[in-house]
Scaffold this motif. Structure first.
Motif, PDB file in Angstrom:
ATOM      1  N   ALA A 195      16.933 -70.658 -67.173  1.00 59.71           N
ATOM      2  CA  ALA A 195      17.782 -69.573 -66.672  1.00 59.71           C
ATOM      3  C   ALA A 195      17.006 -68.625 -65.764  1.00 59.71           C
ATOM      4  CB  ALA A 195      18.383 -68.798 -67.844  1.00 59.71           C
ATOM      5  N   ASN A 238      17.300 -69.575 -62.372  1.00 56.17           N
ATOM      6  CA  ASN A 238      18.650 -69.601 -61.828  1.00 56.17           C
ATOM      7  C   ASN A 238      19.123 -68.207 -61.449  1.00 56.17           C
ATOM      8  OD1 ASN A 238      18.731 -72.382 -62.075  1.00 56.17           O
ATOM      9  ND2 ASN A 238      19.613 -72.321 -64.112  1.00 56.17           N
ATOM     10  N   ASN A 239      19.873 -67.565 -62.337  1.00 52.91           N
ATOM     11  CA  ASN A 239      20.407 -66.241 -61.970  1.00 52.91           C
ATOM     12  C   ASN A 239      20.277 -65.262 -63.132  1.00 52.91           C
ATOM     13  OD1 ASN A 239      22.942 -66.253 -63.616  1.00 52.91           O
ATOM     14  ND2 ASN A 239      23.389 -68.040 -62.337  1.00 52.91           N
ATOM     15  N   GLN A 240      20.419 -64.002 -62.821  1.00 53.83           N
ATOM     16  CA  GLN A 240      20.210 -62.944 -63.803  1.00 53.83           C
ATOM     17  C   GLN A 240      21.216 -62.999 -64.948  1.00 53.83           C
ATOM     18  OE1 GLN A 240      20.296 -58.962 -62.206  1.00 53.83           O
ATOM     19  NE2 GLN A 240      19.090 -58.173 -63.895  1.00 53.83           N
ATOM     20  N   GLU A 241      22.456 -63.288 -64.660  1.00 49.50           N
ATOM     21  CA  GLU A 241      23.481 -63.345 -65.709  1.00 49.50           C
ATOM     22  C   GLU A 241      23.141 -64.416 -66.745  1.00 49.50           C
ATOM     23  OE1 GLU A 241      28.166 -64.465 -66.081  1.00 49.50           O
ATOM     24  OE2 GLU A 241      27.562 -63.298 -64.342  1.00 49.50           O
ATOM     25  N   GLU A 242      22.740 -65.575 -66.271  1.00 52.29           N
ATOM     26  CA  GLU A 242      22.360 -66.665 -67.168  1.00 52.29           C
ATOM     27  C   GLU A 242      21.115 -66.288 -67.980  1.00 52.29           C
ATOM     28  OE1 GLU A 242      21.181 -71.388 -66.926  1.00 52.29           O
ATOM     29  OE2 GLU A 242      22.144 -70.452 -65.190  1.00 52.29           O
ATOM     30  N   ILE A 257      20.202 -63.281 -68.889  1.00 47.32           N
ATOM     31  CA  ILE A 257      20.614 -62.310 -69.912  1.00 47.32           C
ATOM     32  C   ILE A 257      21.265 -63.036 -71.094  1.00 47.32           C
ATOM     33  CG2 ILE A 257      22.259 -60.436 -70.394  1.00 47.32           C
ATOM     34  CD1 ILE A 257      21.662 -59.502 -67.447  1.00 47.32           C
ATOM     35  N   THR A 258      22.154 -63.958 -70.802  1.00 51.79           N
ATOM     36  CA  THR A 258      22.846 -64.714 -71.858  1.00 51.79           C
ATOM     37  C   THR A 258      21.861 -65.503 -72.709  1.00 51.79           C
ATOM     38  OG1 THR A 258      24.839 -64.880 -70.514  1.00 51.79           O
ATOM     39  CG2 THR A 258      24.573 -66.504 -72.284  1.00 51.79           C
ATOM     40  N   GLU A 259      20.985 -66.238 -72.065  1.00 52.42           N
ATOM     41  CA  GLU A 259      20.052 -67.086 -72.797  1.00 52.42           C
ATOM     42  C   GLU A 259      18.998 -66.268 -73.544  1.00 52.42           C
ATOM     43  OE1 GLU A 259      20.779 -70.026 -73.395  1.00 52.42           O
ATOM     44  OE2 GLU A 259      22.253 -70.383 -71.826  1.00 52.42           O
ATOM     45  N   SER A 275      19.547 -63.349 -74.835  1.00 53.58           N
ATOM     46  CA  SER A 275      20.273 -62.851 -76.004  1.00 53.58           C
ATOM     47  C   SER A 275      20.335 -63.913 -77.096  1.00 53.58           C
ATOM     48  CB  SER A 275      21.685 -62.419 -75.611  1.00 53.58           C
ATOM     49  OG  SER A 275      21.625 -61.351 -74.685  1.00 53.58           O
TER      50      SER A 275
END
Length: 103
Positions: free
Chosen positions: A47, A50-54, A56-58, A60
């Motif tokens: 992640a 890739n991108n910041q949103e991913e 953050i999700t991973e 977490s």
């Protein structure tokens, strides 16, 4: 937030709740928890490319699974905090560390 989540995880360990993913992990045992920590760690690495949103999700997901691992092994957040405090302000000498290709 992390403390609250850790307390909830500990509570599930003491008082299981049917259908709980946390209890599923505890029921499956240490090997399953370690497998999930490893999977989530790999997903964080991917992640990050890739991108910041991913990311953050991973991240977490990884933090959650690390907290389950700490609860499984009866390691308190206080113990982690104390260890980090011991390191605070200390300089790490890069020349004393192995190069990444030597690990």
């Amino acid at each position: 937030m992390i403390k609250t989540l850790y307390e909830e995880i500990q509570a599930r360990k003491k008082e299981p709740k049917e259908g709980s993913y946390t209890n599923y992990l505890f029921d499956q045992g240490l090997d399953k928890i370690l497998k999930k920590v490893g999977e989530e760690t790999t997903e964080v690495i991917i992640a990050a490319k890739n991108n910041q949103e991913e990311l953050i999700t991973e991240t977490s997901d990884l933090i959650y699974h690390m907290l389950v691992l700490l609860a499984e092994k009866d390691v308190s957040l206080e113990a982690i905090k104390n260890e980090l405090q011991k390191r605070e302000g200390k300089l790490s000498k890069t020349k004393e560390r192995k190069q990444i290709d030597e690990l």
